[in-house]
Scaffold this motif. Sequence first.
Motif, mmCIF file in Angstrom:
data_model
loop_
_atom_site.group_PDB
_atom_site.id
_atom_site.type_symbol
_atom_site.label_atom_id
_atom_site.label_comp_id
_atom_site.label_asym_id
_atom_site.label_seq_id
_atom_site.Cartn_x
_atom_site.Cartn_y
_atom_site.Cartn_z
ATOM 1 N N UNK A 167 0.960 -1.069 0.081
ATOM 2 C CA UNK A 167 -0.033 -0.088 0.175
ATOM 3 C C UNK A 167 0.847 1.311 -0.011
ATOM 4 N N UNK A 168 2.069 1.223 0.788
ATOM 5 C CA UNK A 168 2.744 2.508 0.637
ATOM 6 C C UNK A 168 3.622 2.616 -0.629
ATOM 7 N N UNK A 169 3.834 1.427 -1.164
ATOM 8 C CA UNK A 169 4.354 1.713 -2.447
ATOM 9 C C UNK A 169 3.301 2.362 -3.543
ATOM 10 N N UNK A 170 2.129 2.046 -3.483
ATOM 11 C CA UNK A 170 1.076 2.660 -4.015
ATOM 12 C C UNK A 170 0.905 4.139 -3.897
ATOM 13 N N UNK A 171 1.034 4.615 -2.505
ATOM 14 C CA UNK A 171 1.112 5.847 -2.218
ATOM 15 C C UNK A 171 2.364 6.689 -2.880
ATOM 16 N N UNK A 172 3.420 5.898 -2.798
ATOM 17 C CA UNK A 172 4.661 6.782 -3.438
ATOM 18 C C UNK A 172 4.605 6.680 -5.136
ATOM 19 N N UNK A 173 3.629 5.816 -5.706
ATOM 20 C CA UNK A 173 3.468 6.027 -6.953
ATOM 21 C C UNK A 173 2.598 7.117 -7.431
ATOM 22 N N UNK A 174 1.746 7.189 -6.357
ATOM 23 C CA UNK A 174 0.687 8.284 -6.683
ATOM 24 C C UNK A 174 1.515 9.623 -6.384
ATOM 25 N N UNK A 221 11.078 5.378 -7.269
ATOM 26 C CA UNK A 221 12.221 4.498 -6.605
ATOM 27 C C UNK A 221 11.903 4.113 -5.047
ATOM 28 N N UNK A 222 11.059 5.142 -4.353
ATOM 29 C CA UNK A 222 10.581 4.762 -2.967
ATOM 30 C C UNK A 222 9.658 3.909 -3.303
ATOM 31 N N UNK A 223 8.621 3.864 -4.403
ATOM 32 C CA UNK A 223 7.719 2.682 -4.393
ATOM 33 C C UNK A 223 8.313 1.401 -4.607
ATOM 34 N N UNK A 224 9.379 1.484 -5.155
ATOM 35 C CA UNK A 224 9.913 0.165 -5.729
ATOM 36 C C UNK A 224 10.505 -0.655 -4.536
ATOM 37 N N UNK A 225 11.224 0.158 -3.495
ATOM 38 C CA UNK A 225 11.774 -0.398 -2.254
ATOM 39 C C UNK A 225 10.376 -0.975 -1.561
ATOM 40 N N UNK A 226 9.482 -0.436 -1.530
ATOM 41 C CA UNK A 226 8.453 -0.726 -0.604
ATOM 42 C C UNK A 226 7.627 -2.130 -1.300
ATOM 43 N N UNK A 227 7.702 -2.171 -2.678
ATOM 44 C CA UNK A 227 7.308 -3.287 -3.314
ATOM 45 C C UNK A 227 7.976 -4.479 -3.146
ATOM 46 N N UNK A 257 8.810 -9.815 -0.522
ATOM 47 C CA UNK A 257 9.564 -10.488 0.442
ATOM 48 C C UNK A 257 8.715 -11.126 1.407
ATOM 49 N N UNK A 258 7.573 -10.312 2.054
ATOM 50 C CA UNK A 258 7.044 -10.875 3.207
ATOM 51 C C UNK A 258 5.754 -11.647 2.522
ATOM 52 N N UNK A 259 5.274 -11.238 1.414
ATOM 53 C CA UNK A 259 4.296 -11.923 0.822
ATOM 54 C C UNK A 259 4.912 -13.756 0.548
ATOM 55 N N UNK A 260 6.104 -13.703 0.293
ATOM 56 C CA UNK A 260 6.573 -15.092 -0.088
ATOM 57 C C UNK A 260 6.566 -15.937 1.412
ATOM 58 N N UNK A 314 4.116 -8.077 -8.007
ATOM 59 C CA UNK A 314 5.042 -8.052 -9.363
ATOM 60 C C UNK A 314 4.491 -7.354 -10.318
ATOM 61 N N UNK A 315 3.143 -6.975 -10.630
ATOM 62 C CA UNK A 315 2.678 -5.991 -11.568
ATOM 63 C C UNK A 315 3.053 -4.566 -10.864
ATOM 64 N N UNK A 316 2.748 -4.218 -9.647
ATOM 65 C CA UNK A 316 3.215 -3.196 -9.091
ATOM 66 C C UNK A 316 4.997 -2.812 -9.230
ATOM 67 N N UNK A 317 5.683 -3.891 -9.070
ATOM 68 C CA UNK A 317 7.049 -3.490 -9.524
ATOM 69 C C UNK A 317 7.351 -3.236 -10.757
#
Length: 677
Positions: free
Chosen positions: A123-130, A135-141, A146-149, A161-164
């Motif tokens: 979700x924070x990655x989505x915010x940074x994309x907005x 770059x910040x979004x990619x770090x969060x994604x 990693x946590x999703x695995x 993966x789509x968000x990345x």
Amino acid sequence: MNQRATMRLFGLLGLLVLLGCGYADKHHSKSLCELTFVDSLETRVQDSLFSNVLYSRSQVRDALAQVQDSQYYYRLLALYGKTFFVSSDFDSVFYYHRRVKAFSPKAVRCPRWNSVLAEIYNMEGNVWMQLNRPDSAMMNYKQAYKYCLEGEKLQRLPDICINIADAYLHRGDLAHTASYYRRALFLCDSLNLSEHTKFPVYYGLGQTYMDLRDFDLSNHYYELAEQFFDDMNVGEKWTFLNNRGNYYYYRKDYQEALKYMRRANELVSAHSQMVFEQNFIKVNLGELYVLTDNLDSAQICLDESYRFFQKIQHNSAVYYIETQMIELALKKGNMAQAQKMIARTNPVGHLDANMLTIRNRYLQHYFERTGDYRHAYEYLKCDRRLDDSIRSERVQMRVAELDMRYQQDTIVLRKEIQIQQQAAEVRVLKLNVYIWVLVCVLLVAGTLVIIWYMRKKREFLRERFFRQINRIRMENLRSRISPHFIFNVLGREINQFNGSEEVRNNLMGLVGYLRRSLELTEKLSVPLQDELDFVRSYIDLEKGRLGEGFTSTVTIGDGLDATRIMVPSMIVQIPVENAIKHGLAGKDGAKELVVYVSCQENGICIMVTDNGRGYLSQVPSATHGTGTGLKVLYQTIQLLNAKNKNDKIRFDITNRNDGKAGTQVSVYIPFRFSYDL
């Protein structure tokens, strides 16, 4: 006293243990109840998040006041923060997520909590994309991935993966963009997800190949995605329509692009909480209205979106809108407004190369209108250099994308070959297993058949041996019975012999009886007529011993042919002999013996009745016997009945039931009785 105190101590300890167990069970039950409640609430909120965000937010807020478990509380807090993303309140999203992250070191690490952390970082990655911070979004994604695995919601991996891939797309790294989109497709197949989950990947690949200006391949993926349009939620439909409009925009088909952008605008206008999307689509509509000379509509769209993005400090969007306002002012002839837009400070942040190209072109138009051709020429050259650079970079990206795709295809091909080899090995192993199982089954079946055959053979031999033993035993017993009687009669008659005619007749009768007895004892079954003749001979011999008061009758019922009816040997003789020896011998007064053969149901009934002392085994008779005759008769009947399953001989000995003293022997013999052993 010590024993009583010890018992009280043990009783107290037991009570404490029971109370502790009860508390543990109650706490465990309460924890399960809260887990079910949180799971159910999360599902309901996800379903109504885009349609009624205020209702969803109130539901989570009420639940936060009810949940007592810390981990469930912060899980709901993360969901509460997500509701603010829908309404573009990004500061609230970060605020609630920071609280969840601060609690995370204290939380029990488990797949469920890892899924919560994955959702937060995504979700924070989505915010940074907005906020145009790829770059910040990619770090969060990547943290989310990693946590999703390690979480319980592996089906979320393709979405991350789509968000990345989207983050790489905003950075202009199209090779990695296509790579992550393809990884998302691979994950969908690996996780056996339904086909409709792939449409975000399809329109993402469509946008990627659109930026690479491979319009044919881009259109192919957009058409694949459009097949699932009805299955998309509101956000997904908006993304698809916006990207599809951009496709026609880059192909310079502005009318077709306007059609999709208007559909997107109508879609988000019906959802008041989608403020960001409403203003974003107005920027695209404003540019298309500028290009199609709908200047009033362009002014309205650009002004409304300009105020919104200035408020949220989205510098890239503001810069892009100001660029469009330059061209709009030029087309309206408002040079002062155009100069004002040009004089604004360039924003800090990532700028797309296409945006710079558009701005340079509009600045060229401005200086041409003001007569400053030297600056116009400089921007023209700058635009050409940038266009060449973009074209060169696009070629490089295309080559890199092809190379990466080749590497991925090669890896996939190697894995497929390896999988096929392993599958072939598995098939061989399975075939071997099937063969061995078949062999074992055949061996077991063969063993069982052999055991069954040997058992049947043993049973047959045992039964044959049993029949032979019984036959020998019966013949032996019969041979013991007849001589025993004969010797008694001969002794008595010889003692009484006085040369009279009566004695001579008796001796002659005895000889005949002996001859007939020897004949019958060799047979298992005889005609009823022969059996009754034998009985009559025996009665005639016994008349002298029983005296003048003895009377006997042997009667055959009407309709019976005694010569054709077969009965077991001595079936009548033995009851008659017992009646005389144990019932009538030694009795004073009249002595009566009746043998009556009648037809009954599907057989014959032989009744042997006397008026003797009755069937009482404990009462002594005048002459004592060994009981051998009845034993032989019972064994014979038992042996024959074992071979006749349905029709059996019934043999009963009872006292007379007509009010008179005496014994009654009843024998039922079926017509279809078999005597074959």
